[in-house]
Scaffold this motif. Structure first.
Motif, mmCIF file in Angstrom:
data_model
loop_
_atom_site.group_PDB
_atom_site.id
_atom_site.type_symbol
_atom_site.label_atom_id
_atom_site.label_comp_id
_atom_site.label_asym_id
_atom_site.label_seq_id
_atom_site.Cartn_x
_atom_site.Cartn_y
_atom_site.Cartn_z
ATOM 1 N N SER A 36 20.991 26.847 23.067
ATOM 2 C CA SER A 36 20.082 27.835 23.645
ATOM 3 C C SER A 36 20.749 29.206 23.710
ATOM 4 N N TYR A 89 21.067 30.499 19.908
ATOM 5 C CA TYR A 89 19.811 31.048 19.381
ATOM 6 C C TYR A 89 19.613 32.487 19.864
ATOM 7 N N GLN A 93 20.017 36.433 17.570
ATOM 8 C CA GLN A 93 19.018 37.492 17.461
ATOM 9 C C GLN A 93 19.393 38.775 18.202
ATOM 10 N N PHE A 116 17.850 27.140 13.491
ATOM 11 C CA PHE A 116 16.877 28.166 13.877
ATOM 12 C C PHE A 116 15.648 28.091 12.975
ATOM 13 N N TYR A 139 11.881 27.527 14.472
ATOM 14 C CA TYR A 139 10.922 28.630 14.490
ATOM 15 C C TYR A 139 10.077 28.755 13.209
ATOM 16 N N SER A 146 10.673 35.786 18.606
ATOM 17 C CA SER A 146 10.912 34.651 19.497
ATOM 18 C C SER A 146 10.455 34.942 20.920
#
Length: 389
Positions: free
Chosen positions: A130, A133, A137, A239, A243, A264
């Motif tokens: 978590s 991720y 970004q 990822f 997604y 996201s």
């Protein structure tokens, strides 16, 4: 397993998820400054402060007894607390509710907390991914604070993790298995000739751009090639599966290149014929790369650029991607023919799980939610945890 006289009254669920940094509490009475993010936000401030202070105390206390690794989990009767220190004293933590079984005996009811149903080996990777991720970004949290401000960083964390918890984290915890905890890579098996043809197509495309560093090339949800290191490859691949893949597997095939991106924070997936890029932070999450995500037929390519210079010229980018599509079309007939000849349906009667820590290759023929009873799943989780040491 619960008998006829036992009634499961709850499952593993998320109680709290929070991010904190003791460095921002400069003096007594400013404890709330430690809190960078807390879910649920409706918790009373005093409880948030007590929970984080409790975590700090436990981590400090357990440092007395460990030499190599920091404390990662604390087992309570009714809950499980998991920790993950990430950067400059910033810590991630989450509390899980321990499942309960209600027993009846002699017309009396009593509760049994099934602590063994929560396996640290399975749950800790969820907490760790978590953070990764987010960092993929936005970069590191401290770098985000330096680029903007502490208050802005709190707002970004809240916007991101509110949506991540709502759309993904609850499901990841509920469906967590030994299999999912690997966050490994599904490689596609190819013969040497077809593999080299794909290499030639990718290399020709890379030569069109001075700043194109590496590519990650995926067929459906299986990795064909990556020029990145294993950690970055596994992160982008994971990822992608979270997604991109849920949307791509339902998209109709088109004869044109699609440019993909995700938001996201809004849990939005975008597909366009116009050149669209996004930013990823790789390696130590300290340097941003421009990423062009191309999709054609059943192939997705993550193109990692050092800067935006090449992507500013949309005409050049469109010409290069069209050439890339044409080169792919030449290889596809032999590729699909190979799949039909060399990829028979696997024998699912043989149940196995495979993970190679060196290249993060992962495969399994087990349906973890149907094939395994809770006792067998628990045995496999414990075995994997023992083998890890």
């Amino acid at each position: 397993m619960a008998s006829a006289d036992e009634h499961p009254s709850s499952k593993i669920s998320l109680v709290d998820y929070f991010i904190y940094c003791p460095l921002f509490c400069r003096k007594e009475g400013q404890e709330e400054q430690k809190i960078l993010y807390y879910h649920p936000s409706t918790r009373e401030l005093d409880r948030k402060i007590r929970t984080i202070g409790y975590c700090e105390g436990l981590v400090k206390f357990t440092e007395t007894f460990t030499c190599e690794q920091p404390c990662e989990s604390i087992h309570f009767q009714k809950s499980r607390l998991l920790f993950y220190p990430v950067e400059n004293d910033i810590g991630f933590a989450m509390t899980l509710h321990v499942p309960v079984v209600e027993h009846k005996k002699d017309d009396k009811c009593f509760l049994e907390y099934l602590d063994e149903r929560i396996n640290d080996r399975v749950m800790l990777p969820i907490l760790k991914i978590s953070y990764r991720y987010f960092a993929l970004q936005y970069g590191t949290i401290f770098a985000l604070i330096q680029r903007t401000s502490l208050e802005n960083a709190r707002n970004v964390l809240k916007e991101y993790f509110d949506k991540f918890i709502e759309c993904h984290l609850h499901r990841m915890i509920h469906h967590a298995t030994l299999d999912s905890s690997f966050f490994g890579i599904h490689f596609i098996s190819l013969d040497k000739q077809i593999y080299l043809k794909f290499q030639a197509v990718l290399r020709r495309f890379e030569l069109q751009f001075a700043s194109l560093n590496e590519t990650v090339f995926i067929y459906r949800n299986q990795l064909v090639w990556s020029g990145l290191n294993q950690d970055d490859t596994a992160l982008i691949y994971s990822f992608f599966r979270l997604y991109y893949w849920p949307h791509l597997k339902t998209m109709p095939h088109t004869s044109t290149i699609q440019y993909l991106s995700v938001n996201s924070c809004a849990n939005q997936f975008n597909s366009s014929t116009n050149v669209t890029g996004q930013k990823f932070y790789l390696g130590s999450f300290s340097f941003s790369y421009s990423v062009l995500v191309l999709h054609y037929d059943s192939f997705t390519s993550f193109c990692i650029f050092h800067n935006d210079n090449d992507l500013l010229n949309n005409e050049k980018t469109s010409t290069a991607t069209n050439l890339f599509r044409q080169d792919l079309e030449i290889v596809l007939p032999s590729f699909y023919g190979y799949l039909q000849r060399e990829h028979p349906i696997p024998d699912v009667a043989v149940k196995n799980a495979y993970y190679n820590k060196v290249n993060m290759a992962h495969s399994a023929t087990i349906n973890w939610h149907k094939d395994l009873s809770n006792p067998m799943s628990s045995v496999m989780n414990t075995l994997a945890e023992d083998l890890q040491w």
